[in-house]
Motif scaffolding. Structure first.
Motif, PDB file in Angstrom:
ATOM      1  N   UNK A  24      -4.764   3.354   1.146  1.00  0.00           N
ATOM      2  CA  UNK A  24      -4.290   3.897  -0.127  1.00  0.00           C
ATOM      3  C   UNK A  24      -4.120   2.790  -1.167  1.00  0.00           C
ATOM      4  N   UNK A  25      -4.058   3.192  -2.407  1.00  0.00           N
ATOM      5  CA  UNK A  25      -3.811   2.245  -3.480  1.00  0.00           C
ATOM      6  C   UNK A  25      -2.394   1.703  -3.411  1.00  0.00           C
ATOM      7  N   UNK A  51       4.744   9.568  -4.648  1.00  0.00           N
ATOM      8  CA  UNK A  51       3.637   8.619  -4.845  1.00  0.00           C
ATOM      9  C   UNK A  51       2.821   8.512  -3.563  1.00  0.00           C
ATOM     10  N   UNK A  52       3.497   8.364  -2.438  1.00  0.00           N
ATOM     11  CA  UNK A  52       2.803   8.215  -1.153  1.00  0.00           C
ATOM     12  C   UNK A  52       1.949   9.442  -0.846  1.00  0.00           C
ATOM     13  N   UNK A 111       9.248   2.686 -10.326  1.00  0.00           N
ATOM     14  CA  UNK A 111       8.178   2.897  -9.346  1.00  0.00           C
ATOM     15  C   UNK A 111       6.880   3.058 -10.116  1.00  0.00           C
ATOM     16  N   UNK A 112       5.871   2.271  -9.735  1.00  0.00           N
ATOM     17  CA  UNK A 112       4.580   2.290 -10.434  1.00  0.00           C
ATOM     18  C   UNK A 112       3.446   2.512  -9.448  1.00  0.00           C
ATOM     19  N   UNK A 124       0.843  -1.201   0.000  1.00  0.00           N
ATOM     20  CA  UNK A 124       0.000   0.000   0.000  1.00  0.00           C
ATOM     21  C   UNK A 124       0.878   1.251   0.000  1.00  0.00           C
ATOM     22  N   UNK A 125       0.438   2.286  -0.688  1.00  0.00           N
ATOM     23  CA  UNK A 125       1.216   3.531  -0.801  1.00  0.00           C
ATOM     24  C   UNK A 125       1.047   4.381   0.445  1.00  0.00           C
ATOM     25  N   UNK A 126       1.561   3.902   1.559  1.00  0.00           N
ATOM     26  CA  UNK A 126       1.521   4.627   2.821  1.00  0.00           C
ATOM     27  C   UNK A 126       2.926   4.780   3.374  1.00  0.00           C
ATOM     28  N   UNK A 127       3.099   5.719   4.294  1.00  0.00           N
ATOM     29  CA  UNK A 127       4.429   5.970   4.866  1.00  0.00           C
ATOM     30  C   UNK A 127       5.013   4.726   5.529  1.00  0.00           C
ATOM     31  N   UNK A 128       4.167   3.870   6.088  1.00  0.00           N
ATOM     32  CA  UNK A 128       4.666   2.660   6.744  1.00  0.00           C
ATOM     33  C   UNK A 128       5.286   1.684   5.746  1.00  0.00           C
TER      34      UNK A 128
END
Length: 143
Positions: free
Chosen positions: A61-62, A48-49, A80-81, A7-11
């Motif tokens: 997030x996606x 992206x994030x 990166x996609x 997932x596109x998250x900071x984690x």
């Protein structure tokens, strides 16, 4: 190409970064090259994030997918996609790096930095996916 999708998250940043840098180290890339790769990866991935999915779904997030490997010319490729709205960061005007902080527009320094650190950057949109690729050529030692 070795891929990892999260997932596109900071984690997700640490495992995505580790995926790329571990593979780079396994290819015996120099410390200088790994530092350039890490810097470009951070700039591209944070964009992206932060911006690819402005309206996260109930499930979060996606996805963001990172891949890396060597091409037939021996260059290390970083890809990166994401499935966010079409956005080609290479079409943005270059920031005026000579302007004072008060005169400079916000944004654009990250992609500028990536263009300076990578040997080549390219973008394509295919199958509802943004794909940004950075290429890094081995540098010969300065004598």
């Amino acid at each position: 190409m070795a891929w990892l999708e999260l997932p596109a998250g900071h984690e997700s940043f640490p495992p995505l970064r580790d995926h790329i840098l571990t593979r780079g180290a396994g290819l015996a890339l120099t410390g200088e090259m790994l530092a350039r790769i890490e810097l470009v990866l951070e700039e591209m991935l944070v964009n992206v994030i932060e911006y690819a999915y402005p309206q996260p779904t109930r499930t979060g997030p996606g996805p963001v997918r990172v891949g890396c490997g060597l091409d037939d010319q021996g260059r290390f490729l970083l890809v990166i996609e994401d499935h966010g709205p079409a956005f080609n960061p290479l079409e943005r005007p270059s920031p005026d790096v000579l302007a004072s902080m008060d005169e400079r527009q916000v944004g654009g320094l990250g992609i500028f930095l990536a263009q300076e650190m990578a040997d080549a950057l390219s973008y394509q949109r295919a199958d509802d996916r943004n794909s940004l690729m950075a290429a890094f050529s081995p540098r010969l030692p300065v004598s």
